[in-house]
Structures are given as C-alpha cells and as structure tokens.
Design an enzyme around this catalytic site. Sequence first.
Site, PDB file in Angstrom:
ATOM      1  N   ALA A   1       0.447  64.245 -13.171  1.00  0.00           N
ATOM      2  CA  ALA A   1      -0.102  62.699 -14.079  1.00  0.00           C
ATOM      3  C   ALA A   1      -0.752  61.427 -12.455  1.00  0.00           C
ATOM      4  O   ALA A   1      -1.900  60.789 -12.201  1.00  0.00           O
ATOM      5  CB  ALA A   1       0.031  62.666 -15.168  1.00  0.00           C
TER       6      ALA A   1
ATOM      7  N   HIS B   1      26.552  50.405  -6.208  1.00  0.00           N
ATOM      8  CA  HIS B   1      27.689  51.602  -6.184  1.00  0.00           C
ATOM      9  C   HIS B   1      28.314  50.613  -7.391  1.00  0.00           C
ATOM     10  O   HIS B   1      28.609  49.607  -7.746  1.00  0.00           O
ATOM     11  CB  HIS B   1      28.400  51.865  -5.420  1.00  0.00           C
ATOM     12  CG  HIS B   1      29.977  51.910  -6.033  1.00  0.00           C
ATOM     13  ND1 HIS B   1      29.558  53.466  -5.545  1.00  0.00           N
ATOM     14  CD2 HIS B   1      31.065  52.193  -6.033  1.00  0.00           C
ATOM     15  CE1 HIS B   1      31.245  53.715  -6.729  1.00  0.00           C
ATOM     16  NE2 HIS B   1      32.079  53.131  -6.077  1.00  0.00           N
TER      17      HIS B   1
END
Length: 226
Positions: A3, A141
């Site tokens: 899409a 992180h």
Amino acid sequence: MLAHKAVHEAHVAAAEVIAGELQGNKELAAAAFNARVIPSVAYTDPEVAWVGLTEDQAKAQGIKVKKGLFPWTASGRAIANGRDEGVTKLLFDDSPEAHGHGKILGGGMVGTHAGDMIGEIALAIEMGADAVDIGKTIHPHPTLGESIGMAAEVAHGSCTDVPPAKKLVSLTAGRQKPELATVRALCFVYPSSRRRILCICTVLMSGQFGGQGGHPNPSVRRLASG
C-alpha cells in the site's frame, strides 16, 4: 503489503503530473515514480521485512556482497522483551570497484516490529550509505533499531557486541545450545546456506548434548530433515 508503494505513486500522479499539466509546467508534468527500492513486510509473528537486493539475487546477478548479520540474542532490548529470536542482516557492495567502502544494497530483518524499522534500511539505500555511515550513526540504546547499526558494524568488522565470525564457533562450542528460533531465523535469512547452518548447529552440539542423537532439540532435528 505494498500500500505504501501505491500511495507514493499516487502522490506523483496527482500532486505532480496533474498539477503540472494544469499549471502548464512541463517539468512538473514529466515527473515519474523512480524509487530505488520498495520495502516489503510480512506481518507475521515474528514479522519479516526486507528491502533491496537479497543474497540469492546478488548471487544470480554476479554481484559480490559483504554481509553483516546481527543476532537479536545479542540485543539487550530483545532479551528484555523476551523476544530475542530475531536477526538483522545488511548487504554491502563488495566489488573491487568499491575499494572496501561499498554502499548498502539490501537488508532484511526477522523479529518483532521488523516492519517498523525496515524504513531506515530503505533510506540508507536511497542515500547511498555505506557500513561506516550506518554504523557511526548513533542509535538509542537499548532499542531493537540499534541492531541495524550493529549489523553495519559487523560488516565493517568493528562490532564489539558479537564475536568475529571466524571465532564464533570456538567461542560457542560447549557453552550453550542455539535456540530454535535463532536457528529458524538464520535459515530464513540465509536460505541458500540452510543446510550448512543446521549442520554446524548439529555437529557443534551433538558431542555436548546427547551424543549420538544429533541436536538435542527435536524441533531442530525436524527442521534439519525438512
């Protein structure tokens, strides 16, 4: 699954070509859809996402590539989520003309939210990034997305989160058995090396866990026989 491709094509057709014709702008009216790559996502559990060149395509086209593979068993976030069965792989141009600094050609991910992260790999391909560009981009992180930067570091040879490929077998032997999900992910990302991966796992573990029966996990044995 595609899409997103249709939306971008519609933007070109409606917002540029038609607008250009209405405005008499020949340059705008001549606009074309020219995306270099289009990402694909299989919304399974875990998700599978890929973009650009695959290993099999590179081999068929005679393109030499360098790959960087980062297993999510080395990802703090994946471990904390209890979903460390994923893997991230990047492919870089390794032709002599690249002089060791080849641009990224493709990549794939298997794991939770893989579809949410594949866009970064698509952007890297569109921008012509190499392993250093991606590896030196600071990723937060702990996140799943940092596996992309880690995979780039693996390809570059500068990753400190996983042992070098040549030392991996010697460091793993006798310490822990590979998880079934990890073996499955490796086999999916490296379809042409499936037998080799399973043989390594079986030989590596048969002497440590159960002797004569091969891999101790019956599911892995079934996967190997299939």
